[in-house]
Design a protein around this motif. Sequence first.
Motif, PDB file in Angstrom:
ATOM      1  N   SER A 114      74.837  43.103  32.499  1.00 36.18           N
ATOM      2  CA  SER A 114      74.476  41.781  33.002  1.00 36.18           C
ATOM      3  C   SER A 114      73.538  41.822  34.199  1.00 36.18           C
ATOM      4  N   TYR A 115      73.141  43.040  34.628  1.00 33.89           N
ATOM      5  CA  TYR A 115      72.290  43.149  35.811  1.00 33.89           C
ATOM      6  C   TYR A 115      71.141  44.124  35.552  1.00 33.89           C
ATOM      7  N   ALA A 116      69.942  43.744  36.013  1.00 37.96           N
ATOM      8  CA  ALA A 116      68.768  44.629  35.942  1.00 37.96           C
ATOM      9  C   ALA A 116      67.842  44.251  37.083  1.00 37.96           C
ATOM     10  N   GLU A 117      66.866  45.068  37.297  1.00 36.72           N
ATOM     11  CA  GLU A 117      65.885  44.804  38.352  1.00 36.72           C
ATOM     12  C   GLU A 117      64.488  44.743  37.752  1.00 36.72           C
ATOM     13  N   PHE A 118      63.709  43.793  38.230  1.00 36.84           N
ATOM     14  CA  PHE A 118      62.337  43.637  37.741  1.00 36.84           C
ATOM     15  C   PHE A 118      61.398  43.552  38.936  1.00 36.84           C
ATOM     16  N   GLU A 119      60.362  44.330  38.897  1.00 33.52           N
ATOM     17  CA  GLU A 119      59.349  44.283  39.949  1.00 33.52           C
ATOM     18  C   GLU A 119      57.973  44.116  39.309  1.00 33.52           C
ATOM     19  N   LEU A 120      57.271  43.074  39.695  1.00 32.21           N
ATOM     20  CA  LEU A 120      55.940  42.834  39.154  1.00 32.21           C
ATOM     21  C   LEU A 120      54.968  43.845  39.738  1.00 32.21           C
ATOM     22  N   ASP A 121      54.231  44.499  38.887  1.00 35.08           N
ATOM     23  CA  ASP A 121      53.248  45.497  39.319  1.00 35.08           C
ATOM     24  C   ASP A 121      51.956  44.767  39.686  1.00 35.08           C
ATOM     25  N   ILE A 122      51.937  44.246  40.912  1.00 32.17           N
ATOM     26  CA  ILE A 122      50.780  43.450  41.343  1.00 32.17           C
ATOM     27  C   ILE A 122      49.480  44.242  41.300  1.00 32.17           C
ATOM     28  N   PRO A 123      49.436  45.483  41.793  1.00 31.48           N
ATOM     29  CA  PRO A 123      48.175  46.233  41.708  1.00 31.48           C
ATOM     30  C   PRO A 123      47.654  46.358  40.278  1.00 31.48           C
ATOM     31  N   ALA A 124      48.545  46.590  39.319  1.00 35.74           N
ATOM     32  CA  ALA A 124      48.106  46.718  37.927  1.00 35.74           C
ATOM     33  C   ALA A 124      47.552  45.396  37.408  1.00 35.74           C
ATOM     34  N   VAL A 125      48.220  44.301  37.747  1.00 33.07           N
ATOM     35  CA  VAL A 125      47.737  42.984  37.327  1.00 33.07           C
ATOM     36  C   VAL A 125      46.376  42.687  37.940  1.00 33.07           C
ATOM     37  N   MET A 126      46.231  42.957  39.228  1.00 32.91           N
ATOM     38  CA  MET A 126      44.948  42.733  39.900  1.00 32.91           C
ATOM     39  C   MET A 126      43.849  43.569  39.257  1.00 32.91           C
ATOM     40  N   ARG A 127      44.133  44.829  39.012  1.00 28.02           N
ATOM     41  CA  ARG A 127      43.131  45.718  38.428  1.00 28.02           C
ATOM     42  C   ARG A 127      42.701  45.242  37.045  1.00 28.02           C
ATOM     43  N   SER A 128      43.658  44.716  36.285  1.00 25.30           N
ATOM     44  CA  SER A 128      43.373  44.281  34.921  1.00 25.30           C
ATOM     45  C   SER A 128      42.699  42.916  34.860  1.00 25.30           C
ATOM     46  N   GLU A 129      43.164  41.967  35.702  1.00 28.83           N
ATOM     47  CA  GLU A 129      42.747  40.583  35.542  1.00 28.83           C
ATOM     48  C   GLU A 129      41.669  40.107  36.513  1.00 28.83           C
ATOM     49  N   LEU A 130      41.671  40.631  37.746  1.00 23.68           N
ATOM     50  CA  LEU A 130      40.763  40.081  38.741  1.00 23.68           C
ATOM     51  C   LEU A 130      39.285  40.301  38.402  1.00 23.68           C
ATOM     52  N   PRO A 131      38.866  41.492  37.961  1.00 24.61           N
ATOM     53  CA  PRO A 131      37.445  41.632  37.584  1.00 24.61           C
ATOM     54  C   PRO A 131      37.029  40.670  36.476  1.00 24.61           C
ATOM     55  N   LYS A 132      37.898  40.466  35.499  1.00 24.86           N
ATOM     56  CA  LYS A 132      37.575  39.531  34.417  1.00 24.86           C
ATOM     57  C   LYS A 132      37.452  38.104  34.962  1.00 24.86           C
ATOM     58  N   TYR A 133      38.308  37.760  35.910  1.00 26.49           N
ATOM     59  CA  TYR A 133      38.248  36.420  36.496  1.00 26.49           C
ATOM     60  C   TYR A 133      36.950  36.239  37.278  1.00 26.49           C
ATOM     61  N   PHE A 134      36.558  37.257  38.037  1.00 28.73           N
ATOM     62  CA  PHE A 134      35.278  37.203  38.743  1.00 28.73           C
ATOM     63  C   PHE A 134      34.124  37.018  37.763  1.00 28.73           C
ATOM     64  N   ASP A 135      34.179  37.743  36.655  1.00 29.61           N
ATOM     65  CA  ASP A 135      33.078  37.680  35.680  1.00 29.61           C
ATOM     66  C   ASP A 135      32.945  36.305  35.055  1.00 29.61           C
ATOM     67  N   SER A 136      34.020  35.519  35.065  1.00 24.12           N
ATOM     68  CA  SER A 136      33.969  34.178  34.480  1.00 24.12           C
ATOM     69  C   SER A 136      33.341  33.145  35.420  1.00 24.12           C
ATOM     70  N   LEU A 137      33.134  33.521  36.690  1.00 27.69           N
ATOM     71  CA  LEU A 137      32.590  32.600  37.679  1.00 27.69           C
ATOM     72  C   LEU A 137      31.064  32.679  37.732  1.00 27.69           C
ATOM     73  N   GLN A 138      30.455  31.601  38.192  1.00 26.89           N
ATOM     74  CA  GLN A 138      29.007  31.569  38.376  1.00 26.89           C
ATOM     75  C   GLN A 138      28.659  31.970  39.813  1.00 26.89           C
ATOM     76  N   GLU A 139      27.522  32.618  39.961  1.00 24.39           N
ATOM     77  CA  GLU A 139      27.033  32.946  41.295  1.00 24.39           C
ATOM     78  C   GLU A 139      26.531  31.672  41.990  1.00 24.39           C
ATOM     79  N   THR A 140      26.718  31.621  43.299  1.00 25.21           N
ATOM     80  CA  THR A 140      26.267  30.499  44.109  1.00 25.21           C
ATOM     81  C   THR A 140      25.427  31.032  45.252  1.00 25.21           C
ATOM     82  N   PRO A 141      24.289  30.381  45.573  1.00 22.21           N
ATOM     83  CA  PRO A 141      23.486  30.849  46.706  1.00 22.21           C
ATOM     84  C   PRO A 141      24.312  30.961  47.985  1.00 22.21           C
ATOM     85  N   LEU A 142      24.107  32.035  48.714  1.00 21.69           N
ATOM     86  CA  LEU A 142      24.846  32.261  49.954  1.00 21.69           C
ATOM     87  C   LEU A 142      24.197  31.465  51.076  1.00 21.69           C
ATOM     88  N   THR A 143      24.661  30.224  51.238  1.00 24.22           N
ATOM     89  CA  THR A 143      24.231  29.369  52.340  1.00 24.22           C
ATOM     90  C   THR A 143      25.482  28.914  53.078  1.00 24.22           C
TER      91      THR A 143
END
Length: 257
Positions: A2-31
């Motif tokens: 009836s008991y277990a432990e779960f830990e979200l692997d945040i670094p793995a999620v970031m490594r997998s998902e964050l670059p793809k999320y960045f790629d979906s965004l448009q560039e904006t002029p740096l002003t």
Amino acid sequence: MSYAEFELDIPAVMRSELPKYFDSLQETPLTEANVRSAIPDGAQGAYLLFLKGALVYIGKTDSKAGFRNRLVRHLNFVRHRRNIDPADVTFKAVRIFVFSNFDLEAMLIEEYTKKREVRPVWNYSGFGSNDPGRRREGQDPAVYDLEYPVEIDEEIPFLDPGEHKLLSAVLILKNNLPYIFRYDTNGAHWSKGHELMRDLTIVVPDGPMTTRKALRLFLDALPGGWRATVLPNRVILYPEKEGVSYPGQVEALSKSA
């Protein structure tokens, strides 16, 4: 069981998902307007900078100052520079609400280097580095500053025509130039300037004003022996001994004959 432990692997999620999320965004002029309108006050996260569409810098901020100050500071590093047009610099930014203790910036650099087969060229080049201070003027210039040295012939609209106390004009430049402007204070606080600056005056003529022209006005008002030295990432105004030079020095201005 009836008991277990779960830990979200945040670094793995970031490594997998964050670059793809960045790629979906448009560039904006740096002003500054785009930075302040797009990014909420106090937001933290990661960002990418592009030069003519090429990824050149990856950064993160988890400080209370957040994105806004960091990106505006980066904007100053591309203004009044040779070999670069600020209009060619764009950005993407992602707010991240939960930071882990792993190095997000290093992870993104690694992932994008694998993906694009080239490392962002402004990372580790000295781009965005802090003022080294007067005692470190003899250090070799950073790679970024050698490639994009400051340009003192850019127009400066913030120094109005008319008579000014020399110190007031010096402070106007210090507070408004997008690069470091440092000057001798003879031990006083920078806002007090050198005692000679407090009594001298200059007259700014009508017409376009540049940093070079302003420096000439300062030098002609000051006694002989003062020199304005243009270094790759800053300008310094000091009384200098004859023959003194600095690594990477671009040019030196002295009192008119």
